[in-house]
Design an enzyme around this catalytic site. Structure first.
Site, PDB file in Angstrom:
ATOM      1  N   SER A 251       0.800  -1.230   0.000  1.00 41.21           N
ATOM      2  CA  SER A 251       0.000   0.000   0.000  1.00 41.21           C
ATOM      3  C   SER A 251       0.828   1.272   0.000  1.00 41.21           C
ATOM      4  CB  SER A 251      -0.934   0.010   1.213  1.00 41.21           C
ATOM      5  OG  SER A 251      -0.191  -0.139   2.414  1.00 41.21           O
ATOM      6  N   ARG A 252       2.077   1.189   0.463  1.00 45.92           N
ATOM      7  CA  ARG A 252       2.903   2.412   0.593  1.00 45.92           C
ATOM      8  C   ARG A 252       4.345   2.117   0.182  1.00 45.92           C
ATOM      9  NH1 ARG A 252       3.809   3.653   5.748  1.00 45.92           N
ATOM     10  NH2 ARG A 252       2.644   2.008   6.801  1.00 45.92           N
TER      11      ARG A 252
ATOM     12  N   ASP B 184      -2.515  -9.404   8.233  1.00 50.34           N
ATOM     13  CA  ASP B 184      -1.277  -9.208   8.994  1.00 50.34           C
ATOM     14  C   ASP B 184      -0.399 -10.419   8.692  1.00 50.34           C
ATOM     15  OD1 ASP B 184       0.762  -9.197  10.832  1.00 50.34           O
ATOM     16  OD2 ASP B 184      -0.542  -9.146  12.608  1.00 50.34           O
ATOM     17  N   VAL B 185       0.695 -10.206   7.956  1.00 52.81           N
ATOM     18  CA  VAL B 185       1.506 -11.352   7.524  1.00 52.81           C
ATOM     19  C   VAL B 185       2.160 -12.086   8.690  1.00 52.81           C
ATOM     20  CG1 VAL B 185       1.962 -10.429   5.208  1.00 52.81           C
ATOM     21  CG2 VAL B 185       3.557  -9.902   7.076  1.00 52.81           C
TER      22      VAL B 185
ATOM     23  N   TYR C  75      15.531  -5.088  14.137  1.00 52.56           N
ATOM     24  CA  TYR C  75      15.377  -4.957  12.678  1.00 52.56           C
ATOM     25  C   TYR C  75      16.542  -5.624  11.941  1.00 52.56           C
ATOM     26  CZ  TYR C  75      14.493  -2.400   8.257  1.00 52.56           C
ATOM     27  OH  TYR C  75      14.244  -2.045   6.949  1.00 52.56           O
TER      28      TYR C  75
ATOM     29  N   ALA D  25      18.516  -8.008  13.015  1.00 59.22           N
ATOM     30  CA  ALA D  25      18.450  -9.461  13.195  1.00 59.22           C
ATOM     31  C   ALA D  25      17.416 -10.069  12.245  1.00 59.22           C
ATOM     32  CB  ALA D  25      18.098  -9.795  14.648  1.00 59.22           C
TER      33      ALA D  25
ATOM     34  N   LYS E  57      16.333  -8.775   9.392  1.00 58.96           N
ATOM     35  CA  LYS E  57      16.749  -8.606   7.999  1.00 58.96           C
ATOM     36  C   LYS E  57      17.916  -9.533   7.645  1.00 58.96           C
ATOM     37  CE  LYS E  57      13.687  -5.559   6.737  1.00 58.96           C
ATOM     38  NZ  LYS E  57      12.632  -5.925   5.774  1.00 58.96           N
TER      39      LYS E  57
HETATM   40  P1  NAP Z   1       6.612   1.796   4.692  1.00 62.43           P
HETATM   41  O1  NAP Z   1       6.535   2.971   3.780  1.00 62.43           O
HETATM   42  O2  NAP Z   1       6.573   2.011   6.163  1.00 62.43           O
HETATM   43  O3  NAP Z   1       5.464   0.755   4.252  1.00 62.43           O
HETATM   44  C1  NAP Z   1       5.335  -0.455   4.956  1.00 62.43           C
HETATM   45  C2  NAP Z   1       4.279  -1.307   4.296  1.00 62.43           C
HETATM   46  O4  NAP Z   1       4.191  -2.539   5.032  1.00 62.43           O
HETATM   47  C3  NAP Z   1       2.898  -0.694   4.322  1.00 62.43           C
HETATM   48  O5  NAP Z   1       2.237  -1.019   3.125  1.00 62.43           O
HETATM   49  C4  NAP Z   1       2.226  -1.386   5.508  1.00 62.43           C
HETATM   50  O6  NAP Z   1       0.825  -1.472   5.379  1.00 62.43           O
HETATM   51  C5  NAP Z   1       2.839  -2.756   5.414  1.00 62.43           C
HETATM   52  N1  NAP Z   1       2.787  -3.539   6.656  1.00 62.43           N
HETATM   53  C6  NAP Z   1       3.275  -3.200   7.869  1.00 62.43           C
HETATM   54  N2  NAP Z   1       3.055  -4.203   8.755  1.00 62.43           N
HETATM   55  C7  NAP Z   1       2.410  -5.183   8.072  1.00 62.43           C
HETATM   56  C8  NAP Z   1       1.895  -6.455   8.426  1.00 62.43           C
HETATM   57  N3  NAP Z   1       2.002  -6.942   9.669  1.00 62.43           N
HETATM   58  N4  NAP Z   1       1.288  -7.201   7.457  1.00 62.43           N
HETATM   59  C9  NAP Z   1       1.140  -6.717   6.196  1.00 62.43           C
HETATM   60  N5  NAP Z   1       1.604  -5.514   5.810  1.00 62.43           N
HETATM   61  C10 NAP Z   1       2.225  -4.754   6.735  1.00 62.43           C
HETATM   62  O7  NAP Z   1       7.946   0.954   4.433  1.00 62.43           O
HETATM   63  P2  NAP Z   1       9.017   0.996   3.245  1.00 62.43           P
HETATM   64  O8  NAP Z   1      10.057   1.982   3.609  1.00 62.43           O
HETATM   65  O9  NAP Z   1       8.351   1.062   1.937  1.00 62.43           O
HETATM   66  O10 NAP Z   1       9.679  -0.443   3.449  1.00 62.43           O
HETATM   67  C11 NAP Z   1       9.242  -1.582   2.742  1.00 62.43           C
HETATM   68  C12 NAP Z   1      10.205  -2.715   3.027  1.00 62.43           C
HETATM   69  O11 NAP Z   1      11.512  -2.305   2.657  1.00 62.43           O
HETATM   70  C13 NAP Z   1      10.276  -3.093   4.502  1.00 62.43           C
HETATM   71  O12 NAP Z   1      10.454  -4.480   4.631  1.00 62.43           O
HETATM   72  C14 NAP Z   1      11.505  -2.351   4.976  1.00 62.43           C
HETATM   73  O13 NAP Z   1      12.079  -2.966   6.102  1.00 62.43           O
HETATM   74  C15 NAP Z   1      12.386  -2.469   3.754  1.00 62.43           C
HETATM   75  N6  NAP Z   1      13.448  -1.462   3.687  1.00 62.43           N
HETATM   76  C16 NAP Z   1      13.158  -0.135   3.674  1.00 62.43           C
HETATM   77  C17 NAP Z   1      14.208   0.782   3.616  1.00 62.43           C
HETATM   78  C18 NAP Z   1      13.981   2.278   3.604  1.00 62.43           C
HETATM   79  O14 NAP Z   1      14.962   3.021   3.698  1.00 62.43           O
HETATM   80  N7  NAP Z   1      12.753   2.751   3.478  1.00 62.43           N
HETATM   81  C19 NAP Z   1      15.526   0.320   3.577  1.00 62.43           C
HETATM   82  C20 NAP Z   1      15.772  -1.047   3.589  1.00 62.43           C
HETATM   83  C21 NAP Z   1      14.722  -1.931   3.635  1.00 62.43           C
HETATM   84  P3  NAP Z   1      -0.181  -0.598   6.316  1.00 62.43           P
HETATM   85  O15 NAP Z   1       0.064   0.840   5.992  1.00 62.43           O
HETATM   86  O16 NAP Z   1      -1.533  -1.060   5.947  1.00 62.43           O
HETATM   87  O17 NAP Z   1       0.196  -0.952   7.724  1.00 62.43           O
END
Ligand code: NAP
Length: 247
Positions: free
Chosen positions: A14-15, A63-64, A155, A157, A159
């Protein structure tokens, strides 16, 4: 198009990175299931954007980290879209604190969503993919799982765990024509990194050889490539998308 007749599920679609991954896979022809937990409107927005562009999408709340909900999610994808060819385990959360102050509940929650969530979806999807004798899985890890980051023991651990999970399941499923890879993004501009203080962001940027944060689009394109036949002989790998930070 690369993904014509393919069905993809993006958890946390979604985001942020998940949203861009949904849009990219749909642009390349996939029917996309957009998973979310709380943000129904945001998920509907992604699906509408895909449909307005002539694609096919459904939104699925789950919720995964909850095994029953994750299993029902995979079942719903197959029921509503006919099959599952691509699984992107992207859902993730942060609950940051230094190790001496980290609450056990914050440790548990991050492991539950980021690592067990991927396990739950992967296990349920693998069963379907094994029957189909084809499939591709991409796990979204993080540079923090490779090099660590003060304040993110839970986080990092989780990842790092995803990187091991990727390798092991890749070995188990290779003979079934199922590839399993990962991406480890560095610092990407999304809501997850928005809350960082400006001075912290500046310090991080100083350490990134390319001198900037990455974008969700830049991550989504690599995920789509790992899901495509362009990477047909690659399995078990986690690709750093980090502007050189982890070198
Ligand atoms: P984000 O903008 O915070 O979006 C997180 C997404 O995960 C949202 O769609 C949220 O849905 C969903 N979500 C959260 N908890 C959930 C659950 N229990 N079950 C199903 N969906 C869930 O995060 P992002 O920055 O795009 O990150 C996406 C992935 O990339 C994550 O795994 C993050 O750890 C990884 N990552 C991000 C970065 C970075 O710099 N942004 C860097 C490295 C890795 P809702 O809004 O409905 O809760």
């Amino acid at each position: 198009m690369e993904f014509t007749d393919k069905v993809a599920l993006v958890t946390g679609g979604s985001r942020g990175i998940g949203r861009e991954t949904c849009l990219e896979l749909a642009r390349l022809g996939a029917a996309v299931a957009v998973n979310y937990t709380r943000g129904a409107d945001a998920a509907e927005g992604v699906a509408k954007e895909i449909e307005d562009a002539g694609g096919r999408a459904v939104t699925l709340q789950a919720d995964v980290g909850n095994e029953d909900e994750a299993t029902a999610l995979i079942d719903a994808v197959v029921k509503q879209l006919g099959r599952i060819d691509i699984l992107v385990n992207n859902a993730g959360i942060t609950r940051d604190a230094l190790i001496v102050r980290m609450k056990k509940s914050d440790w548990d929650e991050v492991l539950q969503v980021n690592l067990t969530g991927a396990f739950n979806c992967l296990q349920a999807a693998a069963k379907k993919m094994m029957k189909q004798r084809s499939g591709v899985i991409v796990n979204v890890s993080s540079i923090v799982g490779v090099i660590g980051n003060a304040g993110q023991a839970n986080y990092s651990a989780a990842k790092a765990g995803l990187i091991g999970l990727t390798k092991t399941v890749a070995k188990e499923l290779a003979s079934r024509n199922i590839r399993v890879n990962g991406v480890a993004p560095g610092f990407i501009t999304t809501e997850m990194t928005e809350s960082l203080a400006e001075n912290i962001k500046e310090k991080i940027v100083e350490q990134i050889p390319m001198g900037r944060f990455g974008s969700s689009e830049e991550v989504a394109k690599v995920i789509a490539w790992l899901a495509s036949d362009g990477s047909a002989y690659i399995t078990g790998q986690t690709i750093l998308i980090d502007g050189g930070l982890g070198m």
